[in-house]
Design an enzyme around this catalytic site. Structure first.
Site, PDB file in Angstrom:
ATOM      1  N   TYR A   6      41.670  46.367   7.726  1.00  0.00           N
ATOM      2  CA  TYR A   6      42.932  45.740   8.160  1.00  0.00           C
ATOM      3  C   TYR A   6      43.322  44.622   7.196  1.00  0.00           C
ATOM      4  O   TYR A   6      44.487  44.517   6.790  1.00  0.00           O
ATOM      5  CB  TYR A   6      42.773  45.199   9.585  1.00  0.00           C
ATOM      6  N   SER A  54      50.399  39.312   8.401  1.00  0.00           N
ATOM      7  CA  SER A  54      49.420  38.730   9.339  1.00  0.00           C
ATOM      8  C   SER A  54      48.677  37.610   8.637  1.00  0.00           C
ATOM      9  O   SER A  54      48.667  37.544   7.401  1.00  0.00           O
ATOM     10  CB  SER A  54      48.424  39.825   9.744  1.00  0.00           C
TER      11      SER A  54
HETATM   12  N1  LIG Z   1      49.049  41.566  17.804  1.00  0.00           N
HETATM   13  C1  LIG Z   1      48.542  40.772  16.876  1.00  0.00           C
HETATM   14  O1  LIG Z   1      47.591  39.992  17.126  1.00  0.00           O
HETATM   15  C2  LIG Z   1      49.138  40.746  15.489  1.00  0.00           C
HETATM   16  C3  LIG Z   1      48.818  39.668  14.648  1.00  0.00           C
HETATM   17  C4  LIG Z   1      49.336  39.635  13.357  1.00  0.00           C
HETATM   18  C5  LIG Z   1      50.147  40.650  12.902  1.00  0.00           C
HETATM   19  N2  LIG Z   1      50.440  41.707  13.725  1.00  0.00           N
HETATM   20  C6  LIG Z   1      51.287  42.784  13.175  1.00  0.00           C
HETATM   21  O2  LIG Z   1      52.481  42.840  13.926  1.00  0.00           O
HETATM   22  C7  LIG Z   1      52.991  44.173  13.933  1.00  0.00           C
HETATM   23  C8  LIG Z   1      53.240  44.621  15.367  1.00  0.00           C
HETATM   24  O3  LIG Z   1      52.034  44.492  16.090  1.00  0.00           O
HETATM   25  P1  LIG Z   1      51.979  44.560  17.674  1.00  0.00           P
HETATM   26  O4  LIG Z   1      50.942  43.597  18.120  1.00  0.00           O
HETATM   27  O5  LIG Z   1      53.331  44.497  18.233  1.00  0.00           O
HETATM   28  O6  LIG Z   1      51.350  46.030  17.841  1.00  0.00           O
HETATM   29  P2  LIG Z   1      51.675  47.228  18.831  1.00  0.00           P
HETATM   30  O7  LIG Z   1      52.097  46.734  20.157  1.00  0.00           O
HETATM   31  O8  LIG Z   1      50.493  48.152  18.715  1.00  0.00           O
HETATM   32  O9  LIG Z   1      52.953  47.920  18.146  1.00  0.00           O
HETATM   33  C9  LIG Z   1      52.849  48.652  16.953  1.00  0.00           C
HETATM   34  C10 LIG Z   1      54.163  49.365  16.733  1.00  0.00           C
HETATM   35  O10 LIG Z   1      54.061  50.082  15.489  1.00  0.00           O
HETATM   36  C11 LIG Z   1      54.573  51.371  15.706  1.00  0.00           C
HETATM   37  N3  LIG Z   1      53.983  52.354  14.798  1.00  0.00           N
HETATM   38  C12 LIG Z   1      52.676  52.661  14.624  1.00  0.00           C
HETATM   39  N4  LIG Z   1      52.566  53.656  13.742  1.00  0.00           N
HETATM   40  C13 LIG Z   1      53.834  53.982  13.360  1.00  0.00           C
HETATM   41  C14 LIG Z   1      54.387  54.951  12.491  1.00  0.00           C
HETATM   42  N5  LIG Z   1      53.611  55.806  11.807  1.00  0.00           N
HETATM   43  N6  LIG Z   1      55.728  55.008  12.346  1.00  0.00           N
HETATM   44  C15 LIG Z   1      56.533  54.174  13.047  1.00  0.00           C
HETATM   45  N7  LIG Z   1      56.073  53.223  13.877  1.00  0.00           N
HETATM   46  C16 LIG Z   1      54.737  53.150  14.035  1.00  0.00           C
HETATM   47  C17 LIG Z   1      54.265  51.704  17.160  1.00  0.00           C
HETATM   48  O11 LIG Z   1      55.215  52.650  17.653  1.00  0.00           O
HETATM   49  P3  LIG Z   1      54.958  54.220  17.892  1.00  0.00           P
HETATM   50  O12 LIG Z   1      53.504  54.376  18.229  1.00  0.00           O
HETATM   51  O13 LIG Z   1      55.890  54.543  19.014  1.00  0.00           O
HETATM   52  O14 LIG Z   1      55.371  54.856  16.597  1.00  0.00           O
HETATM   53  C18 LIG Z   1      54.499  50.354  17.825  1.00  0.00           C
HETATM   54  O15 LIG Z   1      55.851  50.212  18.176  1.00  0.00           O
HETATM   55  C19 LIG Z   1      51.956  45.018  13.175  1.00  0.00           C
HETATM   56  O16 LIG Z   1      52.365  45.157  11.821  1.00  0.00           O
HETATM   57  C20 LIG Z   1      50.696  44.173  13.268  1.00  0.00           C
HETATM   58  O17 LIG Z   1      49.794  44.449  12.215  1.00  0.00           O
HETATM   59  C21 LIG Z   1      49.965  41.767  15.005  1.00  0.00           C
END
Ligand SMILES: NC(=O)c1ccc[n+]([C@@H]2O[C@H](COP(=O)([O-])OP(=O)(O)OC[C@H]3O[C@@H](n4cnc5c(N)ncnc54)[C@H](OP(=O)(O)O)[C@@H]3O)[C@@H](O)[C@H]2O)c1
Length: 255
Positions: free
Chosen positions: A152, A139
């Site tokens: 975070y 990120s």
């Molecule tokens: N959205 C943003 O603004 C943003 C910005 C920068 C970086 N990111 C990064 O991008 C990535 C994805 O984010 P997103 O926005 O797509 O979030 P999201 O929609 O909340 O998705 C998070 C995913 O992680 C999985 N997860 C959580 N805990 C887990 C575990 N213990 N084992 C396996 N899977 C797990 C969840 O699946 P289950 O709950 O089904 O396990 C879900 O599929 C993350 O690393 C986040 O930090 C996001």
């Protein structure tokens, strides 16, 4: 032979979009996460579009569960050439002074140790393919701090450190390491998870921002990096919406 790509956190947001995109690029995708019913829907959608994918239940905070993912990779119908470490997220927006140790532990375990566990388990298969790629979805929080973001940003800084260290350690071996650093991405669950299901607080994150990034934008970046010729290593790709010039500088309509 079809190459196999593994995507963690594939049950929603960036992970689901990446799984769909990589399947469209011709990979057989192993879509991993804890919520299997969501993975089943994802796989059905990929197959309906003519792609190939397999759902794998996996909790990246469990050694045993990650061993199961490695076993699924070993049984997959082709060489494992791509791992996308995407599972992760944020919990809370509290100052360091009063932040929850439990939230910090969760963020460290999923983002950092999850990446470590899955990478360790899949490295032999990636190396055996002769042309492996590891993507780490960190990120902009991996190189910037902001008030309330202590837990975070600490976790994402650590995840970024893992990616950088790994690239140095793997130099000379056939595995490249690519770090993707998104800014504000409007995904269905990221902010909801951060605020414990508080939809109003979650919506406020994107209030007035005309076009935040969406999951497909990040999937596009991941797919582009991962489909360059293998000698081309995009070390780090930073991507933000036009309205976000920096973590603290976001253009919002009416402000
Ligand atoms: N959205 C943003 O603004 C943003 C910005 C920068 C970086 N990111 C990064 O991008 C990535 C994805 O984010 P997103 O926005 O797509 O979030 P999201 O929609 O909340 O998705 C998070 C995913 O992680 C999985 N997860 C959580 N805990 C887990 C575990 N213990 N084992 C396996 N899977 C797990 C969840 O699946 P289950 O709950 O089904 O396990 C879900 O599929 C993350 O690393 C986040 O930090 C996001």
């Amino acid at each position: 032979m079809t190459s196999v790509a593994i995507v963690t956190g594939a049950s929603s947001g960036i992970g689901a979009a990446t799984a769909r995109r990589l399947a469209a690029e011709g990979f057989h995708v192993l879509a991993a996460a804890r919520r299997t019913e969501r993975l089943a829907e994802l796989v059905a959608g990929i197959e309906a579009a003519g792609g190939r994918a397999t759902a794998v239940e996996c909790d990246v905070t469990s050694d045993e569960s990650v061993a199961g993912l490695a076993a699924a990779a070993a049984a997959a119908p082709g060489p494992v050439t791509l791992l996308v470490n995407n599972a992760g997220g944020a919990r809370g927006l509290d100052p360091v002074e009063s932040g929850s140790v439990g939230d910090w532990q969760w963020m460290y375990d999923v983002n950092v140790l999850g990446t470590l566990r899955v990478t360790q388990a899949l490295l032999p298969a990636l190396e055996a393919s002769g042309a492996g790629t590891i993507v780490v979805v960190s990120s902009t929080a991996g190189f910037t701090v902001y008030e309330g973001g202590g837990g975070y940003t600490a976790a994402k800084h650590a995840q970024t450190a893992v990616a950088g260290t790994l690239r140095l350690e793997l130099c000379g071996r056939p595995i490249r390491v690519i770090e993707i650093d998104p800014g504000m991405v409007k995904t269905e669950e990221f902010s909801l998870v951060r605020f414990g299901g508080d939809a109003e607080r979650a919506a406020a994150v994107y209030a007035g921002v005309a076009e935040p990034l969406v999951a497909d934008d990040v999937a596009d970046c991941i797919a582009w990096c991962a489909t360059r010729p293998h000698h081309v290593n995009v070390d780090r790709l930073v991507v933000r919406p036009l309205a976000q010039a920096a973590q603290h500088k976001v253009h919002r309509a009416g402000q």
